[in-house]
Motif scaffolding. Structure first.
Motif, short mmCIF file in Angstrom:
data_model
loop_
_atom_site.label_atom_id
_atom_site.label_comp_id
_atom_site.label_asym_id
_atom_site.label_seq_id
_atom_site.Cartn_x
_atom_site.Cartn_y
_atom_site.Cartn_z
N UNK A 153 0.96 -1.39 -0.04
CA UNK A 153 0.05 -0.07 0.29
C UNK A 153 0.87 1.12 -0.09
N UNK A 154 2.04 1.11 0.85
CA UNK A 154 2.89 2.54 0.92
C UNK A 154 3.41 2.53 -0.52
N UNK A 155 3.93 1.34 -1.29
CA UNK A 155 4.93 1.46 -2.43
C UNK A 155 3.72 2.29 -3.41
N UNK A 156 2.45 1.94 -3.43
CA UNK A 156 1.76 2.78 -4.42
C UNK A 156 1.44 4.06 -4.38
N UNK A 164 9.72 4.34 -2.87
CA UNK A 164 9.64 3.47 -1.76
C UNK A 164 9.81 2.01 -2.50
N UNK A 165 10.56 1.27 -1.87
CA UNK A 165 10.85 -0.18 -2.46
C UNK A 165 11.45 -0.94 -1.21
N UNK A 186 10.27 5.32 15.66
CA UNK A 186 11.56 5.62 14.83
C UNK A 186 11.35 5.04 13.40
N UNK A 187 12.06 5.71 12.48
CA UNK A 187 11.90 5.02 11.04
C UNK A 187 12.91 3.66 11.05
N UNK A 188 14.41 3.85 11.65
CA UNK A 188 15.07 2.87 11.65
C UNK A 188 15.27 2.58 13.09
N UNK A 203 2.37 8.86 4.62
CA UNK A 203 2.44 7.33 4.42
C UNK A 203 3.50 6.65 4.94
N UNK A 204 4.91 7.07 5.12
CA UNK A 204 5.86 6.63 5.51
C UNK A 204 5.63 6.46 7.09
#
Length: 386
Positions: free
Chosen positions: A22-25, A30-31, A89-91, A149-150
């Motif tokens: 969904x995020x990729x769309x 984004x991958x 956190x993202x990472x 989205x991220x």
């Protein structure tokens, strides 16, 4: 591009793909890539009978390596999100240290407009290094559309994979990481590879032939060899010889990787920890090394032989022609033989023995396969003692 390398439990891959796609769309650039599942050892918290986490043990979990590519927009990248009281956190593979110490959960104003905000993003400029904590509305002033989205993606990832015991809390230099997945996941105890190999050696010393799993009536029984290795390992009834373990591993690694079995013996020989499912590889690593030390007599198909030795195992298997009986024999000279069909046997002091004449049908994985067994020798035939 902000590339994050982490991993997820293999049983969470399907759920991950649903929200990642969904995020990729919705987010250009984004991958993600997911590797093949493999076993990795972690510290695993143990939940006692009262539901309280008491201590940790070393355990194996099946995981997949995960690489995520997070795009930047207008030279800004998302660092973390504070939303509805949660910190994401993202990472999560490393500790997050804010460039501006005041930033964080208790920072309740937007760096752009100065107004109070409940939810916020921390973003960083990849060119200047500037760090800002901004509200959900002000972030749109930067022309950034993908951060929402991220943010949802990372939030879903944390829900899927419990980061409350995140790897970012690990101390530098720790040998193992703390398992952060499902606390109720089924796991396998981790043992030292050296202990597993020495357990296999102890079992090999008692019987150098691998006893296969077998069926008796409608009941299937596991390999007696593997059962003995497990009992030896768990009962700590093995010696310690690091030099011997090193030689066994070196010999295994010297062989080409010509199939899945060889690939798994190479992995075991290279790793520090092992689990019980690898007992079969440990046994054959020991057996192959021990066989390499012996002086091999060349045996060819058609050679007439005299067989005297112990009957190690008698089992049955289904074949095209019906049920067949397979006898595994260890001769007094140390040769492993296999004969399909009836053989003459005697029992002395509880040990089942056999003695007969035959000829070699062929060789299979170092085992001599025999033709029909006869009690008496044929006239004029010279027999070789196996």
């Amino acid at each position: 591009m902000n590339t994050i390398k982490t991993f997820i439990p293999s049983d969470s891959v399907a759920s991950f793909k649903k929200f990642a796609n969904k995020t990729k769309k919705n987010v250009e650039g984004f991958s993600y890539t997911i590797g093949e599942p493999y076993m990795k050892v972690f510290y695993h918290p143990v939940i006692n009978e009262n539901g309280v986490r008491g201590y940790v043990t070393k355990a194996f979990h099946e995981i997949c390596d995960l690489t995520i590519n997070m795009p930047e927009e207008n030279n800004w990248k998302l660092v973390c999100t504070f939303k509805d009281g949660s910190f994401t956190p993202v990472d999560s593979s490393k500790e997050l240290v804010f460039k501006i110490p005041a930033h964080g959960h208790d920072y309740d104003k937007c760096d752009v407009c100065g107004h109070w905000c409940k939810n916020s993003y921390v973003i960083e400029n990849i060119v200047t290094g500037d760090e800002l904590q901004v509200g959900c509305e002000c972030v749109k002033k930067f022309g950034i559309k993908s951060f929402d989205y991220l943010s949802k993606f990372t939030s879903e990832l944390h829900k899927l994979y419990d980061y409350s015991r995140s790897y970012s809390t690990d101390r530098d230099g720790d040998e193992l990481k703390m398992w952060g997945g499902n606390p109720n996941a089924i796991y396998k105890n981790a043992f030292k590879k050296a202990d597993l190999i020495m357990s296999a050696k102890a079992v090999y010393n008692k019987c150098p032939i691998y006893k296969k799993a077998y069926r008796q009536g409608n009941t299937h029984y596991p390999s007696p060899t593997l059962v003995d290795i497990e009992a030896t390992l768990c009962g700590e009834n093995f010696g310690s010889n690091s030099e011997y373990v090193g030689k066994v591993c070196a010999y295994a690694l010297s062989k080409p990787v010509d199939g899945e079995f060889a690939e798994k013996t190479h992995r075991l020989a290279s790793d520090y920890y092992a689990y019980l499912d690898e007992s079969v590889y440990a046994f054959f690593m020991v057996k192959n090394y021990e066989d390499s030390l012996k002086v091999n007599t060349k045996l060819e198909a058609g050679t007439a032989v005299k067989v005297d030795g112990k009957v190690i195992q008698t089992r049955t298997e289904e074949s095209f022609y019906g049920v067949m009986t397979i006898n595994t024999i260890l001769t007094d000279n140390g040769t492993e033989c296999e004969r399909v069909g009836v053989i003459p046997t005697t029992e002395i002091d509880g040990v089942k023995r056999t003695s007969f004449y035959s000829s070699i049908k062929g060789m299979y994985r170092g085992r001599v396969c025999l033709e029909r067994a006869t009690k008496n020798p044929k006239k004029g035939v010279v027999y070789t003692a196996l």
